[in-house]
Design an enzyme around this catalytic site. Structure first.
Site, short mmCIF file in Angstrom:
data_model
loop_
_atom_site.label_atom_id
_atom_site.label_comp_id
_atom_site.label_asym_id
_atom_site.label_seq_id
_atom_site.Cartn_x
_atom_site.Cartn_y
_atom_site.Cartn_z
N ARG B 50 -68.60 -42.16 16.70
CA ARG B 50 -67.88 -41.47 17.59
C ARG B 50 -67.13 -40.47 16.95
O ARG B 50 -66.19 -40.90 15.37
CB ARG B 50 -67.12 -43.35 17.30
N ASP B 52 -64.58 -37.87 15.30
CA ASP B 52 -63.51 -37.74 15.17
C ASP B 52 -63.21 -36.45 15.93
O ASP B 52 -63.82 -35.65 16.29
CB ASP B 52 -62.77 -37.14 13.28
N ARG B 197 -66.64 -35.76 5.42
CA ARG B 197 -65.07 -34.77 4.99
C ARG B 197 -64.04 -35.35 3.81
O ARG B 197 -63.70 -34.05 2.60
CB ARG B 197 -64.27 -34.84 6.13
#
Lengths: 252, 252
Positions: B50, B52, B197
């Site tokens: 899922r 971002d 990230r």
């Protein structure tokens, strides 16, 4: 009065090309407007390469005259703050007042990027041309070598280019393959209208097996306007840089 | 009833991530809608990752159940005709009816792309993160090697990840430099929320000299939620592919 040279990068997707238009949004129009508001004078830039709608650039060149006291090399940063995200000035510098971006001895480098797979890659789709027919990069490489040197590129020009001569010199023409990407990189002393896209279209015809690599020689031997190609789509094309040979000589 | 697996590629720029939202446009929402109209039934896809808002994918995976008689491998092409240009199905195939995209032994590969120069490159700006402070790719490479193996990634997770364990295994973590681009490529058996990230942000901190490459070991030795990073922007991140280890075993 001083003359400023800008190196201009842009994603051409949302612009109707470089050259100013009465109604449509163009790179030249945006630069004139934003420079005018930054410097408080009416500014008219002159571009080196009037790229077509949808074509991208990393290093197109523009010059303009100004009365500003802002140092030339500071203009890039100040102008970038006013420009939309898809236009970025890479450098600004003061040049001699007889410097004209189009009437000089230059070498221009372009890249044409193809994505060759069964389905398109949406992540890079704004700056590649998607081809789903399998391409043979080795055939394209063989053909690319035939572009090297001085040739009459009449076959690679589209109707009505108002040029004195269709002879151009190609210094570099390489085909590189990186996974599903095939890139043609070409450097020359000048390019006719649509010439790079016609060269890319020609290599694609050869890569998919419709034509032999020797076809390039035939196009030079028996030149006829528009005989090469087809004209590959604008979105795959990026003007990488423009080298001013006189500047190089002075730097020596 | 059959279960179909899709490999989904998208440019995440214009989407509020994968997961369906009441008002915002999401990849999952678009897939449900377009599959529904293609197949004439109500379709609910289940996504593997899922992603971002703003994150891209070349090979995210989704499955759904359908009564259709269209052969599984034909659905990709038919669905692509209905999808917007920034979502492209790369393949479709029928899978066993107990195949669940999230509850399997998988290896996921992500790439995080940085553009390191004085000024941004607008041509690729939708899928890179621009850093103007000079980065030392060699330092980043040294640090990247410390990620290899099994570690507690608590320091690389942001608040509130509802996970049983924060231990993950990294099989590959490479930093490649290509001109002004620096890319981190990482493969692991799973990633915590924002973990890739945070890893990229950690390498950037090290590359610009704010931290030493040894900092990664320190983050593993004394783990604390959110200690690593910062969390690098979503636009630089692309989910490259998801490897289902069971499928591989069956293929042997």
């Amino acid at each position: 009065m001083k003359r400023i040279k800008l190196e201009v990068a842009y994603d051409g997707t949302n612009y109707c090309g470089w050259q100013i238009q009465p109604k449509d949004t163009t790179i030249e129009g945006i630069l004139n407007e934003k420079l005018g508001s930054l410097l408080g004078e009416e500014i008219t830039v002159i571009g080196a390469s009037r790229t077509d709608s949808g074509v991208h650039a990393l290093g197109n060149v523009a010059v303009f005259d100004t009365e500003t006291e802002i140092p030339g090399e500071r203009i890039a940063r100040a102008l970038n703050q006013r420009l939309p995200d898809d236009i970025v000035i890479q450098s600004s510098s003061e040049v001699k007042d007889d410097f004209h971006p189009r009437y000089q001895d230059t070498r221009k480098t372009y890249e044409y990027t193809i994505y060759n797979a069964e389905f398109d890659n949406p992540v890079t789709a704004r700056h590649h041309h998607f081809v789903y027919v399998p391409l043979d990069a080795e055939r394209m490489r063989t053909a690319a070598r035939c572009f090297l040197g001085e040739h009459d590129f009449l076959s690679f020009s589209t109707t009505g280019s108002p040029t004195k001569t269709t002879v151009r010199t190609i210094y570099e023409c390489e085909v590189r393959q990186n996974g599903r990407y095939i890139t043609m990189r070409v450097t020359g002393n000048g390019f006719l209208y649509n010439m790079v896209r016609m060269m890319a279209g020609t290599l694609i015809s050869i890569g998919r097996g419709r034509k032999d690599p020797e076809w390039v020689r035939e196009l030079f031997l028996h030149p006829k306007r528009g005989k090469a190609g087809p004209n590959a789509p604008a979105k795959g094309l990026t003007l990488i840089n423009i080298h001013y040979m006189d500047e190089e000589k002075e730097a020596d």
